[in-house]
Design a protein around this motif. Structure first.
Motif, mmCIF file in Angstrom:
data_model
loop_
_atom_site.group_PDB
_atom_site.id
_atom_site.type_symbol
_atom_site.label_atom_id
_atom_site.label_comp_id
_atom_site.label_asym_id
_atom_site.label_seq_id
_atom_site.Cartn_x
_atom_site.Cartn_y
_atom_site.Cartn_z
ATOM 1 N N GLY A 1 0.820 -1.209 0.000
ATOM 2 C CA GLY A 1 0.000 0.000 0.000
ATOM 3 C C GLY A 1 0.853 1.258 0.000
ATOM 4 O O GLY A 1 0.553 2.234 -0.698
ATOM 5 N N GLU A 2 1.956 1.216 0.762
ATOM 6 C CA GLU A 2 2.847 2.381 0.791
ATOM 7 C C GLU A 2 3.525 2.603 -0.545
ATOM 8 O O GLU A 2 3.825 3.744 -0.916
ATOM 9 N N LEU A 3 3.772 1.507 -1.259
ATOM 10 C CA LEU A 3 4.340 1.637 -2.605
ATOM 11 C C LEU A 3 3.429 2.499 -3.476
ATOM 12 O O LEU A 3 3.883 3.403 -4.168
ATOM 13 N N TRP A 4 2.140 2.205 -3.407
ATOM 14 C CA TRP A 4 1.177 2.953 -4.201
ATOM 15 C C TRP A 4 1.146 4.418 -3.766
ATOM 16 O O TRP A 4 1.179 5.319 -4.609
ATOM 17 N N GLU A 5 1.116 4.645 -2.450
ATOM 18 C CA GLU A 5 1.110 6.024 -1.957
ATOM 19 C C GLU A 5 2.353 6.771 -2.444
ATOM 20 O O GLU A 5 2.279 7.938 -2.812
ATOM 21 N N SER A 6 3.511 6.076 -2.435
ATOM 22 C CA SER A 6 4.753 6.723 -2.846
ATOM 23 C C SER A 6 4.691 7.153 -4.301
ATOM 24 O O SER A 6 5.144 8.249 -4.643
ATOM 25 N N THR A 7 4.127 6.301 -5.164
ATOM 26 C CA THR A 7 4.040 6.708 -6.572
ATOM 27 C C THR A 7 3.187 7.973 -6.693
ATOM 28 O O THR A 7 3.509 8.872 -7.473
ATOM 29 N N GLN A 8 2.116 8.043 -5.886
ATOM 30 C CA GLN A 8 1.248 9.221 -5.980
ATOM 31 C C GLN A 8 1.960 10.470 -5.452
ATOM 32 O O GLN A 8 1.797 11.560 -6.003
ATOM 33 N N ILE A 9 2.752 10.305 -4.373
ATOM 34 C CA ILE A 9 3.495 11.460 -3.849
ATOM 35 C C ILE A 9 4.505 11.933 -4.885
ATOM 36 O O ILE A 9 4.638 13.129 -5.146
#
Lengths: 393, 177
Positions: A259-267
């Protein structure tokens, strides 16, 4: 049945880094875990006291080869705060971009290693292939694949050109696609579900009691992230959310990291699209005034803390590094108790251990065998008296 | 070299060794970056297994030892022991600035400055950390050395010769005006 000691390490096919486990087992069940973390101790904290602020940043990057930007940023951020410097917004954004790209490469790396530990080598190859896209972006921006050397006191050393931003944005859709696939895989792939569910359980109370940090704690339902609770860089201007999970086992930790991977791409996408114009550094004074600070930073593995004390010169008087892995070891020792011997690799890999950040020393006097107090990371390693006692091999 | 007998069996063994060198990696106190780049070598983009290069856990199976990082005092004796377990002919690659010269850790109280002061090194790789293609290049260089050593019948031909003992009474060239 009598208890058996199973020694593992420091050089062992299953270990990537030198560490010594003494697993005390009763049959197949683990009774206790004893650790020796001192093999990679190099004495960085002592060396940092002897180098000025320009020379100490490359040294602190090399505390760890995976979260090198974390250590340099945590230090630079702390010293800037002592000096009372406000870095330009563009520098803050560039630091955030590198930090999140680093988190992505670290989590993809972890996903591969965790899959490798359960014998799922296909995912190992897939996630490491996708990691190369992140590495390429980092290399274009900083000139190096691993140690980026982007930080300096007062800003960053390299600006991003429009062409770099364009190629980085062009790489993102592909990566997002793949990460969406991993999000689906973690919840549906039978191999991972069977091997991860219910392994290494830790409740919320235990996570708080043993001081777990980062994804390990968030997987047990501890809603804590330094990026949100003590905002630094550009995190308070970016829309993003903290990922938590309440499974508390290795399955939960995998879900949090993916989930954090996905958040990181968005950031990264947000930062690249909304990066402000302007200078990337301000001139920093040579000396820092007297002061002390605890600089906190959310590294890929959890909360990283640098305690920095300055005394009015161009060097630090004392720096103490508390890396996230050190905080997580206690919870590993707790999780392992009562589990099967075969679960050791999975549970240990689940905290994403990084030993080069973590190595601590205890100096034991040869006569009497008592440990010298307060020897974490080289305080009395410099004491000439203990050398005469023969601690040196 | 270490194979008994001569003729066909010896040629066969050295041919097999050149075709598929096996590697063991030892982290003697580095920061992990070099180790990660070695694993990246195994991954789909670089994929060294297509050249027959295999990474093994046990030093007893290995031909080439890759040492990353500057050895710490605690690791130095263990590094020596791992090296002693590798059967002849063995080759050592010192990876990165730390392995070659100590790098940024040179002179710290808990490190031996370079790998060379613990075990003999055949190939040095610069960089912090070296790129995966440079690591592959170092392994290829080791295979070249292996081929040359086989032709010379041992490693002795390229070892540094000790300086000749000074002849009493004779002035050295530096002293001659």
């Amino acid at each position: 049945m009598p208890e058996v000691v199973v020694p593992i390490g420091p050089h062992h096919p299953a270990l990537k880094e030198p560490v010594n486990f003494r697993v005390i087992a009763d049959g197949e069940k683990i009774v206790r875990l004893e650790l020796d973390l001192s093999y990679n101790h190099r004495g960085i904290e002592k060396a940092a006291e002897q180098r000025n602020f320009i020379r100490v940043l490359p040294l602190l990057e090399r505390v760890c080869g995976i979260c090198s930007h974390s250590h340099a940023t945590a230090f630079a951020k702390g010293v800037e705060e002592i000096m009372g410097l406000e870095i330009p917004p563009r520098a803050r954004y560039i630091r955030t971009i590198i930090a999140e790209l680093e988190r992505m490469h670290s989590h993809l790396l972890w996903l591969g290693v965790a899959a490798h530990e359960i014998g799922f080598n296909t995912l190992f190859m897939w996630s490491w292939r996708d990691r190369e896209a992140v590495q390429d972006t980092l290399e274009e921006m900083s000139g190096n694949r691993v140690h980026y050397g982007m930080n300096e006191i007062g800003g960053v050393r390299r600006d991003l050109t429009p062409a770099q931003i364009k190629t980085a944005l062009a790489r993102l859709p592909d990566l997002e696609d793949r990460i969406q696939k991993y999000v689906g895989m973690v919840n549906s792939e039978e191999t991972m579900l069977i091997r991860f569910r219910g392994v290494g359980k830790m409740s919320r109370e235990e996570a708080l009691k043993y001081g777990a940090v980062g994804p390990t704690a968030r997987a047990s339902g501890v809603d804590y992230d330094v990026r949100r609770d003590d905002p630094y860089l550009a995190y308070d201007e970016i829309p993003w959310k903290v990922i938590t999970d309440n499974h508390g086992d290795v399955y939960g930790r995998t879900r949090v990291r993916v989930g954090e991977l996905w958040e990181s791409t968005q950031i990264v996408r947000f930062c690249l699209e909304n990066i402000p114009a302007g200078p990337v550094r301000v001139e920093a004074p040579k000396n820092a005034p007297e002061g002390e600070i605890l600089s906190r930073y959310e590294a890929p593995r959890g909360e990283l803390a640098h305690y920095i004390r300055t005394n009015g010169t161009d060097k630090v008087e004392r720096i103490d590094i508390r890396s996230p892995t050190l905080a997580n070891w206690t919870s590993v020792a707790m999780c392992l108790t009562g589990q099967n011997l075969a679960d050791i690799p999975v549970i240990v890999a689940a905290i994403d251990p990084c030993l080069s950040c973590t190595c601590r020393m205890v100096v034991v006097h040869r006569r009497g065998g008592r440990a010298v107090p307060g020897t974490a990371a080289g305080e009395s390693g410099h004491d000439p008296k203990s050398r005469q006692d023969g601690w040196r091999p | 070299m270490a194979v008994p007998g001569n003729g066909i069996s010896r040629r066969l063994v050295s041919w097999a060794r050149i075709k598929s060198p096996w590697i063991t990696v030892y982290n003697s106190g580095g920061c992990n970056a070099c180790d990660i780049e070695i694993i990246a070598c195994l991954m789909p983009r670089f994929d060294v297994e297509r050249f027959g290069i295999l990474v093994r856990g046990s030093p007893r199976h290995a031909d080439i030892l890759i040492v990353t990082g500057t050895p710490t005092l605690k690791q130095a004796s263990r590094l020596r022991r791992v090296w002693e377990q590798i059967p002849e002919p063995k080759y050592v690659i010192a990876l990165g600035a730390c392995g070659s010269s100590g790098g940024v850790f040179r002179g710290l109280y808990q490190v031996v400055d370079r790998v060379e002061s613990v075990i003999p090194v055949d190939v040095y790789v610069a960089g912090c950390p070296p790129r995966p293609d440079e690591i592959i290049n170092a392994v290829v260089r080791c295979i070249d050395l292996l081929r040359e050593d086989t032709a010379h019948g041992g490693k002795e031909w390229r070892q540094k010769k000790p300086l000749p003992a000074p002849v009493p009474g004779e002035k050295s060239p530096a002293e001659v005006p």
